[in-house]
Design an enzyme around this catalytic site. Structure first.
Site, PDB file in Angstrom:
ATOM      1  N   GLY A  71      19.291  48.131  51.482  1.00 31.08           N
ATOM      2  CA  GLY A  71      19.701  48.986  52.600  1.00 31.08           C
ATOM      3  C   GLY A  71      19.971  50.365  52.070  1.00 31.08           C
TER       4      GLY A  71
ATOM      5  N   HIS B  20      13.825  45.259  43.106  1.00 29.26           N
ATOM      6  CA  HIS B  20      13.146  44.684  44.276  1.00 29.26           C
ATOM      7  C   HIS B  20      12.046  43.708  43.851  1.00 29.26           C
ATOM      8  CE1 HIS B  20      14.941  47.159  47.462  1.00 29.26           C
ATOM      9  NE2 HIS B  20      15.100  48.038  46.485  1.00 29.26           N
TER      10      HIS B  20
ATOM     11  N   CYS C   2      19.189  44.460  45.733  1.00 27.54           N
ATOM     12  CA  CYS C   2      19.581  45.879  45.771  1.00 27.54           C
ATOM     13  C   CYS C   2      20.917  46.050  46.500  1.00 27.54           C
ATOM     14  CB  CYS C   2      18.459  46.705  46.398  1.00 27.54           C
ATOM     15  SG  CYS C   2      18.652  48.460  46.081  1.00 27.54           S
ATOM     16  N   TYR C   3      20.928  46.660  47.672  1.00 28.93           N
ATOM     17  CA  TYR C   3      22.200  46.797  48.397  1.00 28.93           C
ATOM     18  C   TYR C   3      22.826  45.418  48.616  1.00 28.93           C
ATOM     19  CZ  TYR C   3      25.481  47.614  52.209  1.00 28.93           C
ATOM     20  OH  TYR C   3      26.619  47.657  52.981  1.00 28.93           O
TER      21      TYR C   3
ATOM     22  N   LYS D 212       1.080  39.865  61.423  1.00 34.02           N
ATOM     23  CA  LYS D 212      -0.326  40.123  61.754  1.00 34.02           C
ATOM     24  C   LYS D 212      -1.306  39.348  60.861  1.00 34.02           C
ATOM     25  CE  LYS D 212      -3.269  42.578  64.176  1.00 34.02           C
ATOM     26  NZ  LYS D 212      -3.201  42.817  65.627  1.00 34.02           N
TER      27      LYS D 212
ATOM     28  N   SER E 183      -6.588  37.308  71.684  1.00 31.50           N
ATOM     29  CA  SER E 183      -7.654  36.303  71.501  1.00 31.50           C
ATOM     30  C   SER E 183      -7.097  35.052  70.845  1.00 31.50           C
ATOM     31  CB  SER E 183      -8.767  36.826  70.590  1.00 31.50           C
ATOM     32  OG  SER E 183      -9.298  38.009  71.091  1.00 31.50           O
TER      33      SER E 183
ATOM     34  N   GLU F  91      10.364  41.858  45.707  1.00 32.59           N
ATOM     35  CA  GLU F  91       9.361  41.686  46.763  1.00 32.59           C
ATOM     36  C   GLU F  91       8.211  42.676  46.682  1.00 32.59           C
ATOM     37  OE1 GLU F  91      12.348  42.894  47.008  1.00 32.59           O
ATOM     38  OE2 GLU F  91      12.556  44.439  48.558  1.00 32.59           O
TER      39      GLU F  91
ATOM     40  N   VAL G 128      -7.262  41.118  68.618  1.00 34.72           N
ATOM     41  CA  VAL G 128      -7.018  39.924  67.805  1.00 34.72           C
ATOM     42  C   VAL G 128      -5.870  39.072  68.375  1.00 34.72           C
ATOM     43  CG1 VAL G 128      -6.406  39.094  65.503  1.00 34.72           C
ATOM     44  CG2 VAL G 128      -7.821  41.129  65.744  1.00 34.72           C
ATOM     45  N   ASP G 129      -4.745  39.712  68.695  1.00 34.85           N
ATOM     46  CA  ASP G 129      -3.570  38.935  69.093  1.00 34.85           C
ATOM     47  C   ASP G 129      -3.812  38.150  70.387  1.00 34.85           C
ATOM     48  OD1 ASP G 129      -2.529  40.189  66.930  1.00 34.85           O
ATOM     49  OD2 ASP G 129      -1.335  41.634  68.066  1.00 34.85           O
TER      50      ASP G 129
END
Ligand code: XMP
Length: 511
Positions: free
Chosen positions: A55, A169, A82-83, A367, A229, A171, A226-227
């Site tokens: 954060g 981090h 981190c935070y 997505k 469909s 990630e 896409v979504d």
């Protein structure tokens, strides 16, 4: 229902969604909740582990996001990042202080061999740092498990309580072995099994939808994107012809796109799809309009009207399907308002459509996961991997007034550009790429004659969230082929430029 899940508790860090995606990549379902979520809600979630995100604040700021200390007594393993690491230290009676120098970027780190978090990780390693404060006094029961030159506590832990913290981090890809650390946390520390796989998710969703819908009627506004469909396909697999899809073809789609959608879903998958061909109706409404916002408004309104007319023919339905995806429903960590992306919501549906309940089969998916689900459902790659396409379509890629002729020129030019990008193997690396027909005409020469024709712009961007973007470094050779082909094969274009602005300051679309 997903049985095994991990909570990403969001303290406003820029990487909160990335953390959740990294966890899901390990086949463990991750859910993001804001730090304002109550303890009861967290208890009820039955999480196998909790990750405190980073954060922007300092734990000592008066308004910094905090959480009640009780969360540390639930007996659920916690990883603070981190935070989140500093908050853990602070809540447990340690101390955090600003350092004279900010530590930012790739940093050499030495990790402890004794930590479960660093199993199979090289002990002298690189990590990504982005902090000013650091933990200067450890809480009781904790020991340091990682150090950098400037940070005496880059990692700490109290394994007996299942509490782990890293200042860096794990990630981000700049921490090359970060995914091993997350794996260790999820599997060795939280005891996850990792059985969240897309095939199972899709299968379970279909069964659940079938049970829920029973013999009722479902309606879906299919944009061809896409979504919608993938959402429609999931419902179709669950209840077949009880689903009616309305596909409004406003004539502003890319070359052959409307036909492709119709062929795939109606002919190949035998979906109950109504294609409403109202190209002329939209063109008539747009005649003489050149202001971008007015174009958007007209298209949005007209879309709703067409959809309403078609829906009225069907009568009352029980359920309405929407392709809402996870990033649209994540509540923000800063403030507790739910952030729903209303960005460019053209193609929104009328408020007064008669239906009992909304079904959003993709509301848990990112997505890239929607695309994976699409593949599982058997939707062809060409459809699943399509780039985002704005609701108002080519109308906002033709500067100024829209005419049938300009649409045809742009469609052909855009198709060539896309074909060449694909041929060059760049289609998965460039997140959005398209042609824009500018309103500028300039002098050119073809053969022996002078021409006075349109200037076309090509745009390609790389981005992960479409809120910021960088212009794509398309090789000159590829641009060269596109330029030659477009000028030779498409009439009325005698000059082509490539857009080299990033976002900001430019937007991705030109209008
Ligand atoms: P901008 O141009 O704002 O675009 O940088 C960011 C992303 O949003 C898409 N976009 C739209 N999508 N209706 C939509 O559904 C719209 O009116 C619209 N305008 C932009 C754009 O294609 C890009 O992916």
């Amino acid at each position: 229902m997903v049985e095994e899940k991990v909570l990403v508790l969001d303290f406003g860090g820029q990487y909160n969604q990335l953390i959740a995606r990294r966890v899901r990549e390990q086949n463990v379902f991750a859910e993001i909740l804001p730090y304002t979520a109550g303890l009861d809600r967290i208890r009820a979630g039955n999480y196998k582990g909790i990750i405190f995100t980073g954060g922007p604040n300092s734990v000592y700021d008066e308004n910094s996001p905090r959480y009640s200390k009780e969360i540390l007594t639930l007996g659920i393993p916690i990883l603070g990042i981190c935070y989140g690491a500093q908050l853990m230290a602070y809540l447990l009676g340690g101390d955090v202080t600003p350092s004279p120098a900010r530590e930012y970027g790739k940093t050499e780190i030495v990790l402890s061999a004794d930590s479960k978090l660093f199993n199979n990780v090289t002990l002298e390693n690189t990590c990504w740092m982005s902090h000013t404060d650091f933990i200067c006094k450890l809480p009781e029961g904790f020991s340091v498990t990682g150090k950098t030159d400037n940070c005496s506590c880059a990692a700490m832990e109290n394994p007996s309580c299942g509490q782990y913290a890293v200042q860096f981090h794990p990630e981000v890809m700049h921490t090359p072995q970060g995914s091993i650390m997350l794996h260790n946390f999820l599997f060795d520390i939280c005891g996850c099994r990792g059985d969240w796989v897309m095939s199972a998710f899709v299968e379970e969703s279909i069964v659940r939808l079938r049970t829920k819908i029973g013999d009722k009627k479902v309606l879906c506004a299919m944009s061809g994107g896409v979504d919608s469909s993938v959402a429609a396909m999931m419902i179709h697999k669950a209840v077949g012809k009880q689903l009616t899809c309305i596909f409004v073809d406003h004539g502003l789609l890319r070359k052959n796109e409307g036909d492709m959608v119709e062929t795939v879903f109606k002919k190949e998958f035998d979906m109950n799809l109504i294609r409403v061909n109202c190209q002329k109706r939209f063109l008539d409404r747009l005649a003489g309009v050149s202001d971008p916002e007015t174009k958007r408004k007209i298209i949005g309104e007209e879309f709703i009207r067409v959809f309403e007319e078609e829906a009225n023919k069907i009568g009352t339905v029980d359920y309405l399907v929407q392709g809402t995806i996870y990033p649209d429903v994540i509540e923000s960590g800063v403030g507790d308002a739910a952030v729903i992306k209303s960005h460019h919501n053209v193609g929104g549906l009328p408020d007064d459509i008669a239906f009992k309940e909304l079904i959003e089969p993709l509301r848990d998916l990112f997505k890239d996961e929607v695309r994976k689900a699409g593949v599982e459902l058997g939707i062809p790659d060409d459809l699943v991997w399509r780039q985002p396409f704005p609701g108002p379509g080519l109308a906002i890629r033709i500067m100024g007034e829209i005419t049938e002729q300009k649409l045809s020129v742009l469609r052909d030019a855009d198709a060539i550009f896309r074909e060449e990008i694909k041929k060059a193997g760049l289609d998965r690396d460039i997140n959005q790429y398209f042609a824009v027909l500018t309103n500028v005409r300039s002098v050119g020469v073809m053969g022996d004659g002078r021409t006075y024709d349109y200037m076309l712009a090509l745009r390609g961007v790389t981005t992960s969230d479409f809120m910021t973007a960088d212009f794509a470094r398309i090789p000159y050779e590829v641009l060269d082929i596109c330029s030659r082909r477009i000028v030779n094969e498409v009439g009325h274009i005698n000059r082509i430029v490539y857009d080299i602005t990033s976002k900001p300051p430019a937007t991705i679309e030109w209008e």
